[in-house]
Design an enzyme around this catalytic site. Structure first.
Site, short mmCIF file in Angstrom:
data_model
loop_
_atom_site.label_atom_id
_atom_site.label_comp_id
_atom_site.label_asym_id
_atom_site.label_seq_id
_atom_site.Cartn_x
_atom_site.Cartn_y
_atom_site.Cartn_z
N ASN A 67 0.85 -1.19 0.00
CA ASN A 67 0.00 0.00 0.00
C ASN A 67 0.88 1.24 0.00
O ASN A 67 1.98 1.22 0.56
CB ASN A 67 -0.87 0.00 1.27
CG ASN A 67 -1.75 1.23 1.38
OD1 ASN A 67 -2.44 1.61 0.42
ND2 ASN A 67 -1.75 1.87 2.55
N HIS B 143 0.95 5.14 1.31
CA HIS B 143 0.29 6.00 2.30
C HIS B 143 0.97 7.37 2.31
O HIS B 143 2.21 7.45 2.34
CB HIS B 143 0.36 5.36 3.69
CG HIS B 143 -0.33 6.18 4.72
ND1 HIS B 143 -1.70 6.24 4.84
CD2 HIS B 143 0.16 7.03 5.67
CE1 HIS B 143 -2.02 7.07 5.81
NE2 HIS B 143 -0.91 7.56 6.33
N SER C 16 5.01 6.71 2.27
CA SER C 16 5.56 5.39 2.61
C SER C 16 4.88 4.32 1.77
O SER C 16 3.67 4.40 1.52
CB SER C 16 5.29 5.05 4.08
OG SER C 16 5.72 6.08 4.94
N ASP D 229 -2.41 0.78 7.93
CA ASP D 229 -1.25 1.66 7.76
C ASP D 229 -0.11 1.32 8.73
O ASP D 229 0.58 2.20 9.24
CB ASP D 229 -1.65 3.15 7.94
CG ASP D 229 -2.69 3.59 6.93
OD1 ASP D 229 -2.74 3.01 5.83
OD2 ASP D 229 -3.46 4.51 7.25
C1 GAR Z 1 -2.59 9.05 -2.72
O1 GAR Z 1 -2.07 10.23 -2.19
C2 GAR Z 1 -2.38 7.90 -1.76
O2 GAR Z 1 -1.18 7.97 -1.05
C3 GAR Z 1 -3.56 8.08 -0.84
O3 GAR Z 1 -4.62 8.42 -1.68
C4 GAR Z 1 -4.11 9.12 -2.82
C5 GAR Z 1 -4.62 8.43 -4.06
O4 GAR Z 1 -4.34 9.22 -5.19
N1 GAR Z 1 -3.84 6.88 -0.11
C6 GAR Z 1 -4.36 6.86 1.12
O5 GAR Z 1 -4.69 7.88 1.71
C7 GAR Z 1 -4.56 5.50 1.71
N2 GAR Z 1 -4.95 5.59 3.07
P1 GAR Z 1 -4.36 8.55 -6.64
O6 GAR Z 1 -5.73 7.88 -6.80
O7 GAR Z 1 -4.23 9.73 -7.58
O8 GAR Z 1 -3.23 7.59 -6.74
#
Ligand code: GAR
Length: 210
Positions: A107, A109, A136, A145
């Protein structure tokens, strides 16, 4: 090349970064499927634009969380994927799901874990007065997480930063970090050992510099 399924819920910009990396001939993984829990996720169209099979398994089409998860699991398994990447997949996975893919599911984060698990990480980093923030990539375990960290990228917090400006800076770093971390796993350079610790040979720190 290791076969990878990517799970998304929205925009899919990290998915886009993984697809771009996997187009390079020496990249050790290929994206074989994209699955979204939201029918209108923009990332589905992004994947289809590259002829990658992409489908929604929408939560609203199932009566229970368990039934939805079972359908997602089946959808992943149909693809023949060996690795699952969560890329903005905004759903908490059950212990059964996690156990099924343990050591093979990662994942991304948007914080330097173990700081700021959960949502709203950029506001929280600013509110805490952090001068360094980042992203991360970690193995997924039963605790959200919390799994062993595979790689991290740090970005500076600038004076007068807004959460939006900071999020944008972190996102750029994410787009380099995620392909690099997936490559470590796909090449077998990082592994989750039985006691839940990651053992990594090879680099795990990525800066925003080119
Ligand atoms: C990213 O910033 C990712 O790190 C975060 O959501 C966004 C997705 O953007 N993930 C989390 O918050 C997971 N808990 P994307 O759809 O443009 O890749």
């Amino acid at each position: 090349r290791r076969k990878v399924a990517v799970l998304i819920s929205g925009r899919g910009s990290n998915l886009g970064a993984l697809i771009a990396a996997a187009m390079k001939p020496d990249y050790p993984a290929q994206i074989v499927a994209v699955i979204s829990d939201k029918a209108d996720a923009a990332g589905l169209e992004r994947a289809k634009g590259f002829d990658i099979p992409a489908r929604a398994v929408a939560r609203k089409d199932y009566d229970s969380r368990e039934a939805h998860e079972a359908a997602v699991l089946e959808a992943i398994e149909e693809t023949g994927a060996e690795i699952v990447c969560l890329a903005g997949y905004m759903r908490i996975l059950s212990e059964d799901f996690v156990r099924r893919w343990k050591g093979r599911m990662i994942n991304i984060h948007p914080s330097l874990l173990p700081s700021f698990p959960g949502l709203d990480t950029h506001h929280r980093a600013l509110a805490a007065g952090c001068r360094v923030h980042g992203a991360s990539v970690h193995f997924v375990t039963e605790v959200m997480d919390d799994g062993p960290i595979i790689a991290q990228a740090a970005v500076p917090v600038l004076n007068k930063d807004t959460a939006e400006a900071l999020a944008e800076r972190v996102l750029k770093a994410e787009h380099k970090l995620y392909p690099a971390a997936l490559a470590l796993l796909a090449r077998g350079d990082v592994r989750m050992s039985g006691d839940g610790m990651s053992s990594a040979s090879g680099a795990g720190t990525f800066s925003t510099e080119d």
